[in-house]
Design an enzyme around this catalytic site. Structure first.
Site, PDB file in Angstrom:
ATOM      1  N   ASP A  78       0.817  -1.215   0.000  1.00 43.95           N
ATOM      2  CA  ASP A  78       0.000   0.000   0.000  1.00 43.95           C
ATOM      3  C   ASP A  78       0.850   1.263   0.000  1.00 43.95           C
ATOM      4  OD1 ASP A  78      -2.122  -1.686   0.047  1.00 43.95           O
ATOM      5  OD2 ASP A  78      -3.110  -0.792   1.790  1.00 43.95           O
ATOM      6  N   CYS A 191       5.183  -1.956   8.407  1.00 44.39           N
ATOM      7  CA  CYS A 191       5.524  -0.634   8.957  1.00 44.39           C
ATOM      8  C   CYS A 191       5.252  -0.579  10.460  1.00 44.39           C
ATOM      9  CB  CYS A 191       4.779   0.446   8.197  1.00 44.39           C
ATOM     10  SG  CYS A 191       5.157   0.422   6.429  1.00 44.39           S
ATOM     11  N   GLU A 438      -6.936   3.986  -0.440  1.00 45.49           N
ATOM     12  CA  GLU A 438      -6.491   4.456   0.876  1.00 45.49           C
ATOM     13  C   GLU A 438      -5.807   5.800   0.694  1.00 45.49           C
ATOM     14  OE1 GLU A 438      -4.999   1.383   3.845  1.00 45.49           O
ATOM     15  OE2 GLU A 438      -3.159   2.329   3.152  1.00 45.49           O
ATOM     16  N   SER A 464      -5.269   5.192   5.484  1.00 50.15           N
ATOM     17  CA  SER A 464      -4.214   4.314   5.963  1.00 50.15           C
ATOM     18  C   SER A 464      -4.325   4.165   7.469  1.00 50.15           C
ATOM     19  CB  SER A 464      -2.853   4.930   5.619  1.00 50.15           C
ATOM     20  OG  SER A 464      -1.832   4.357   6.398  1.00 50.15           O
TER      21      SER A 464
END
Length: 547
Positions: A78, A191, A438, A464
């Site tokens: 993403d 992340c 997103e 997000s």
């Protein structure tokens, strides 16, 4: 064994010949066949290390008396897809992944399956596919990245998105931005904050589908490799016990996951993924379930983006077992793939109360996600309230309308958005986007420009898990479905009352009805995957699932 349909009997002589081309021996024909679905690729940092984890899983399967067969799964990063056309493919990829897991497991009649992935749509997509076939299943989530510091503060990928706005506003110079870029992602893994990938990994562990500490053990650790090997061994135990995925992912387990989501202040994307997963398991989970959980579940862990901790902090504090131990009275003691009940997995866990707050002393008495309804969102919208400054809990602002994300980002970075504005980005839902992209760029730009405490952002798209500030997404019905967000105009006054769960335009029903008659709803002309998704996808409040 299901795999006997492929390998046993006179009629399966050709099948056995094909299997022997893969190195399968005569003695292997009497063992369970295990599918290893691996989302490894060289483009997704969260998946870069999954080949090594797969090796460990296969060692465990072999040690447990099974025959492992690894196959691939697509996976979209993403972060790399963000801010351009590619992001429209992210949510639709969830259903493609589900289809591929179903197809591979059914076509080859695996006796059990191990799912290996890290990132946003891949985790729920794999889970959805496995639920369709309902065989023994275990998931190995790839784990979070490590975190480096800059100016004595933890950096994450989100730091770089917000850094763009800080650079544009003059808060940092080009040299600082470059330093941030070089340090933000120092290792493979998902992340570092409680963004969508890590949120869903935590919920998978809560549901009992991965081994204890799997969600939070970082990607580079030997602990993660040991968990992977143990997972390979455990799938063989699940087969021997005839314990299928639907025996694990029950309605009580799903509702446990929603409550843990609230305790962690997780990503709003879970309000898309949990209903979609639940539907595959045969349960009807709606935004009402999230709203009810939020009202009755405290927020216990201050995680980035809205808080101060990264995933390694949570892991060192005891991880999900510690959080569950801290909050047993709110949860159900469900079955897990470890062979123990959920609460049994926590018995030897030490809890760091500085990071995981006790129930009697929460960060907030209510959960990290709030559902808002009103004349803009009759079927609901979602907000990560744990990432909102209390100054913005009650806010009235002036609508500035944008028909897509790019227009809004340009307006923010060019200084067109002022204090007291409400940025509205519409036609970005499942049908209208299409693909419900997103949006981290506009939310990060607002934060970078110092507007997160004076400007709100509304959209029928999604955000997000790294978003912070008063950003309200999933507005349902979406604009392309004729939702009221399509009828708003520049200058409308928008009222947001987070404590009351309300979001309204200062318009009468008569005014809205008149505008509905005057408004022409925009339609997409997309072909291929996006065209199919636009035609078949459910609305945001129903999980955006293809039906």
């Amino acid at each position: 064994m299901r795999s006997n349909n492929v390998k046993k009997g006179l009629k399966r002589t050709p099948s056995r010949a094909l299997l022997k081309a893969n190195g399968v021996t005569d003695s292997d024909m009497d063992k369970p066949f295990i599918g290893i679905a691996n989302a490894w690729s060289e483009i997704v940092p969260g998946h870069l290390h999954l080949k090594d984890l797969s090796k460990a899983v296969k060692q465990g399967v072999s040690a447990g008396g099974g025959v492992p067969f690894e196959f691939g799964s697509i996976g979209i990063c993403d972060g790399l897809a963000m801010g351009h056309r590619g992001m429209r493919y992210s949510l639709p990829s969830r259903d493609l992944i589900a289809d591929s897991i179903e197809a591979m497991a059914e076509a080859h009649q695996f006796d059990g399956i191990v799912l290996i992935a890290s990132c946003d749509k891949i985790l729920p997509g794999m889970l959805m596919g496995a639920l369709r076939i309902n065989i023994p299943t275990i998931m190995v989530t790839g784990g979070p990245m490590l975190s480096e510091k800059m100016d004595n503060k933890d950096l994450t990928l989100i730091s770089t998105f917000e850094g763009i706005g800080k650079y544009k506003s003059g808060e940092i110079n080009e040299e600082k931005l470059q330093e941030m870029e070089n340090k933000a992602c120092p290792s493979c893994g998902s992340c570092q904050g409680m963004y969508t990938a890590n949120t869903f990994a935590c919920l998978i562990e809560t549901m009992g589908l991965s081994l204890p500490k799997c969600a939070t053990s970082h990607a580079c650790s030997s602990e993660k490799r040991r968990i992977a090997k143990e997972s390979g061994e455990k799938i063989m135990e699940l087969i021997n016990q005839d314990l299928t995925i639907k025996d694990i992912v029950t309605e009580k387990a799903i509702k446990n996951a929603i409550k843990v989501d609230m305790m962690l202040g997780g990503s709003t994307n879970t309000t898309l993924h949990i209903p979609a997963v639940a539907a595959e398991a045969g349960y009807d989970i709606t935004l009402k379930d999230f709203d009810q959980a939020s009202q009755n579940t405290p927020y216990l862990v201050s995680m980035k983006p809205g808080g101060k901790h990264v995933m390694t902090d949570l892991h060192n504090a005891g991880g999900i077992p510690a959080l569950i131990k801290q909050s047993k009275k709110l949860l159900n003691n469900t079955t897990t793939v470890s062979g123990k009940k959920l609460f049994e997995n926590t018995e030897t866990t030490h809890v760091n109360n500085e990071i995981i707050k006790p129930l009697k002393n929460p960060l907030r008495k209510t959960g990290g996600i709030t559902v808002l309804q009103g004349n803009i969102a009759p079927r609901g919208s979602v907000l990560k309230v744990s990432a909102v400054d209390p100054e913005m809990y009650n806010f009235t602002g002036t609508a500035k309308i944008y028909e897509n994300e790019d227009e809004a980002v340009d307006a923010i970075l060019d200084g067109e958005i002022k204090k007291g504005d409400v940025v509205i980005i519409r036609y970005e839902g499942p049908k209208g986007g299409p693909g419900m992209p997103e949006m981290l760029a506009p939310t990060s730009a607002l934060t970078g420009m110092g507007l997160e405490k004076s400007v709100a952002l509304l959209t029928d798209g999604r955000f997000s898990g790294g978003t912070r500030g008063p950003c309200i997404g999933h507005i349902s019905p979406e604009a392309a479905d004729g939702g009221p967000i399509a009828y708003l105009k520049n200058g409308d006054q928008i009222e947001i009352n987070i404590p009351k769960g309300e979001i309204n335009a200062k318009l009468t029903q008569k005014q809205l009805t008149k505008r509905k008659k005057e408004t022409k709803i925009k339609k997409t002309n997309e072909k291929g995957l996006l065209g199919r998704y636009s035609r078949l996808a459910e609305s945001p409040d129903k999980g955006g699932r293809i039906t």
